[in-house]
Design an enzyme around this catalytic site. Structure first.
Site, PDB file in Angstrom:
ATOM      1  CG  ASP A 184      86.435 -16.754 -56.737  1.00 26.60           C
ATOM      2  OD1 ASP A 184      87.627 -16.826 -57.084  1.00 26.60           O
ATOM      3  OD2 ASP A 184      85.674 -15.860 -57.145  1.00 26.60           O
ATOM      4  CD  GLU A 208      83.682 -16.508 -65.708  1.00 25.26           C
ATOM      5  OE1 GLU A 208      82.513 -16.126 -65.925  1.00 25.26           O
ATOM      6  OE2 GLU A 208      84.327 -16.179 -64.694  1.00 25.26           O
TER       7      GLU A 208
END
Ligand SMILES: *[C@@H]1O[C@H](CO)[C@@H](O)[C@H](O)[C@H]1NC(C)=O
Length: 793
Positions: free
Chosen positions: A566, A763
């Site tokens: 991102d 994550e």
């Protein structure tokens, strides 16, 4: 030889007559819940578990149902799981002083996906503290079926087993029974309990008629009813000295059923260790389940899971038993995170960024102005995180399938097929699959829409490559054993007896499968090739091929969500920019298409894909290698309309290496390996960082891909090193070997240490301290650790 041929023909015959596979109908296919079951049908029976503590009134407000990081569970994970057999999950809920063990077994039989049994066991985590728990189990029918309570209704609650019977077109007739274990203690002590003597030591119940499509809201609906009932009772105890009654008698279901009920819930108020079983008996299976099914079946299942795990993902003696259970747990939780989703989704065909405006593909007349609803779709998929991302993600799924494939090849193909079915007539598929209200309820509105012009890394291609690899391996061992056959003339391989291996055992089935997905996959490839193309001639760029260059559409000034990385630094947005990660993915995708086409004997397509692949490989060097910076870079366009290299040391600059596209003898490789191994830039004792520690944006802003360590990218690096750079002769082979060994150790040790310390895999891991960051449990691609530990790349 003739006999052998006959034998093989016979195998083909047997294969073709195999029973339809019903072993994947039932599952814990609501992985966003701590324990939620449904069959793989669009509208059917949903059930789930909820619980809250009754040691105080506040815990009711924190009723456990959907996996939620704010619940603060110390840990929860499937420790053993197989989608065709069952699983064991352990949940530690310290705030309620409860350790839950859920054992779930599927029992095959009949025509409707078989029966199942679940055992829910609770025990205090600390014996010196109270453990007073309200356990709730609900079941609700969507669609054309029905469910009824079979017990005679009692206004103070039920004694003994509770039984429901129901039927639906897909499930046929069935019963559901909830049966106490032998030694349960119900709550019998507490304030004012004498006033509720008739209700003690009973199972409470409620049957409600709820709107179609809203069973998934069971928690909200049921808790509201409990709250209403408590609000009616509590004010009648107005003496502040005496206080309100114990929550175990006020936060109670009202023991009634409404006519036409389609949602039922039962409740038990338990103290100390407890156990109850839930049996789903499919009438067509004709075997009535009892507790011995679980008592005997679970130890056998655990043993077989452990044995199969050791065979599938074998670990060297360097790993002790703690590492082994770590690896087993994260794989089990990936498998237990598989969900089935059904419903409509939101498409936005109107939105377009200014730098994408002149696109032909975006002016096809389909732009309306308002987001639209795409018709309902179904999807069997693994999920990145049961708490934070309990739905399908395109770019994660390719990695998930790399892991699921060796465990159960056929399951990975089932999942892949569902994804392939989502590819639309243009060849596009949305990167996030938010299907239906339940899935949407977990996503903020601004992220719900998908854009039919936006791409995402085409990782599904990895699953196809991996499957072809498994087929080749199986065929080689056949060649060695029998010295016959080649993959061009499909032959049946005698069955391996391995579960989920039909498509490997029978190359004919595998060929049929590939043929069935090939047209859609090719359409998908062509969509990428056509719509994500970049410009070469316009900026006088010099490259071998005049056409093979790529640019992600749909980026914003600060984010390229479509790339998956991102907030990684990029050039300012411009219609003329080129992205090195996307062209690398396209080389990889072209190579996969070439492999499938040649595997199927489609030489014409194979030749074309090979030629595109060659062009792309040349252009990666021609367009993206910076001789001054000694790394691969994006290409930007400056204010004078000149093309330049936009270079940022980190994952994007490594992409041609991560995907194994750099030749082992290329001098570029030496520079890449130096960068990877440089502690001031990308090297840490915990894995390779996403961005150089010396980069001005390192750790800045939302800090998602600006330094933190991601396991799937480290997996790609390890995989390339293992398969190519440490394996093939070249000037950098020694260096590649050293980096491989050290990197592998670092990544394994840190994630293991963090798992022991925090109870979760994460994550991402902090670039400077190695500590787990953001979503947890994150047993999607972080579970690739099991492949890293067993060196299955
Ligand atoms: C295995 O090794 C790790 C790391 O050295 C250690 O923390 C753990 O306690 C060991 N487990 C066992 C069962 O010895």
């Amino acid at each position: 030889m003739r006999l052998l041929f006959l034998l093989l023909t016979l195998f083909i015959f047997v294969e073709a007559n195999d029973e339809p596979d019903t072993s994947l109908i039932w599952g814990t296919y609501r992985p966003g819940l701590y324990f939620g079951l449904r069959p793989r049908f669009p509208e059917s029976l949903l059930s789930g578990l909820m619980w809250f503590g009754v040691h105080d009134y506040q815990s009711f407000l924190k009723t456990r149902h959907a996996c939620d990081q704010d619940d603060g569970l110390e840990s929860y994970t499937w420790t053993h799981y197989d989608p065709r057999e069952g699983g064991v999950q352990v949940l530690k809920d310290g705030k309620n002083n409860l350790q839950l063990t859920i054992e779930w077994l599927k029992i095959p039989g009949g025509e409707h996906g078989g029966s199942w049994a679940a055992r829910v066991k609770g025990e205090p985590m600390n014996d010196d503290l109270p453990s007073r728990i309200s356990m709730l189990w609900y079941l609700g029918m969507e669609g054309l079926g029905s469910v009824d309570l079979d017990n005679d209704e009692e206004e103070d609650g039920l004694e003994g087993p509770v039984r429901f019977s129901g039927s639906s077109p897909e499930l046929g007739d069935f019963t559901v029974r909830i049966v106490d274990g032998p030694r349960n203690e119900y709550i019998t002590r507490g304030n004012h309990l004498q006033d509720f003597a008739n209700k003690l030591e009973k199972t409470h119940y409620l049957g409600l008629k709820v709107q179609s499509g809203s069973i998934w809201r069971a928690k909200e609906i049921i808790l509201q009813k409990i709250l209403e009932s408590a609000q009616a009772i509590i004010p009648t105890y107005s003496d502040p000295q005496a206080g309100p009654p114990d929550p175990s008698v006020t936060l109670l279901l009202t023991d009634e059923t409404y006519s036409g009920s389609n949602l039922y819930v039962v409740q038990k108020m338990l103290e100390g260790p407890f156990q109850f079983d839930v049996f789903f008996d499919s009438a067509s299976a004709r075997q009535k389940l009892d507790s011995s099914v679980i008592t005997e079946g679970i130890p056998a299942f655990k043993e077989s899971y452990t044995r199969r795990f050791a065979e599938t993902f074998p670990l060297s003696g360097a790993f002790n038993s703690s590492y082994r259970s770590f690896s087993q747990d994260i794989t089990a939780n990936l498998l237990g995170g598989i969900g089935y989703f059904y419903g409509d989704s939101i498409l936005d065909k109107a939105f377009v960024e200014e730098w994408d405006e002149d696109e032909e593909s975006m002016n096809d007349g389909s732009r309306t102005g308002e987001p639209t609803r795409a018709p309902p779709r179904e999807l069997l998929t693994a999920t990145p995180s049961r708490s934070f991302f309990p739905r399908g993600f395109y770019w994660d799924e390719g990695f998930h399938l790399l892991h699921i494939g060796p465990w159960d090849n056929d399951l990975s193909l089932e999942i892949l097929r569902d994804w392939i079915k989502l590819i639309d007539d243009n060849g596009w598929v949305g990167r996030e699959q938010i299907l239906g209200e339940e899935a949407r309820s977990r996503v903020p509105p601004q992220f719900q829409a998908q854009y039919p012009t936006h791409a995402n890394p085409p990782t599904l291609a990895m699953a196809v490559t991996a499957m072809i690899g498994r087929l080749r391996e199986a065929s080689h061992s056949l060649d060695n054993d029998l010295n016959v056959g080649s993959m061009q003339e499909p032959l049946a391989i005698p069955r391996s007896g391995k579960p989920g291996n039909r498509y490997i055992d029978s190359p004919q089935l595998a060929q049929d499968y590939l043929r069935s997905i090939y047209p859609q996959l090719k359409l998908h490839y062509e969509w990428f090739h056509r719509t994500q193309r970049g410009q070469i001639k316009q900026y006088a760029r010099k490259a071998k091929s005049r056409t093979e260059a790529y640019r992600w559409r749909g980026r914003s000034a600060t984010h390229v969500l479509t790339s998956g990385l991102d907030d990684y630094p990029r050039a300012p947005p411009h219609a003329g920019e080129l992205h090195v990660d996307l062209i690398s993915w396209m080389a990889f995708f072209s190579r996969t298409m070439k492999d499938i086409a040649s595997f199927m004997g489609n030489e014409e397509d194979a030749t074309r894909f090979a030629s595109i692949e060659g062009d792309i490989l040349a252009n990666i060097d021609d367009l993206h290698w910076s001789e001054t910076e000694k790394m691969y870079c994006d290409v930007g366009v400056d204010l004078n309309d000149e093309s330049y290299h936009e270079c940022h040391k980190g994952y994007i600059s490594l992409f041609p290496f991560l995907l194994g596209l750099v030749s082992p003898t290329s001098p570029n490789l030496g520079h890449i390996l130096d960068l990877v191994r440089s502690p001031t830039h990308l090297w840490s004792p915990y894995g390779i960082r996403s961005l150089s520690a010396e980069h001005p944006l390192f750790g800045k802003d939302e800090n998602y891909w600006r330094g933190n360590i991601w396991i799937q990218m480290n997996y790609l690096a390890l995989s390339s090193l293992y398969k190519i750079y440490a394996a093939e002769p070249g000037p950098y082979q020694e260096q590649a070997r050293d980096i491989y060994a050290e990197l592998r150790q670092n990544v394994i040790d840190n994630t293991f240490k963090e798992y022991e310390r925090t109870g979760y895999v994460w994550e991402q891991y902090d670039a400077l301290t190695g500590e787990g960051r953001r979503s947890h449990p994150f047993t999607g691609w972080t579970s690739l650790l099991s492949l890293i530990m067993s060196e299955k790349y």
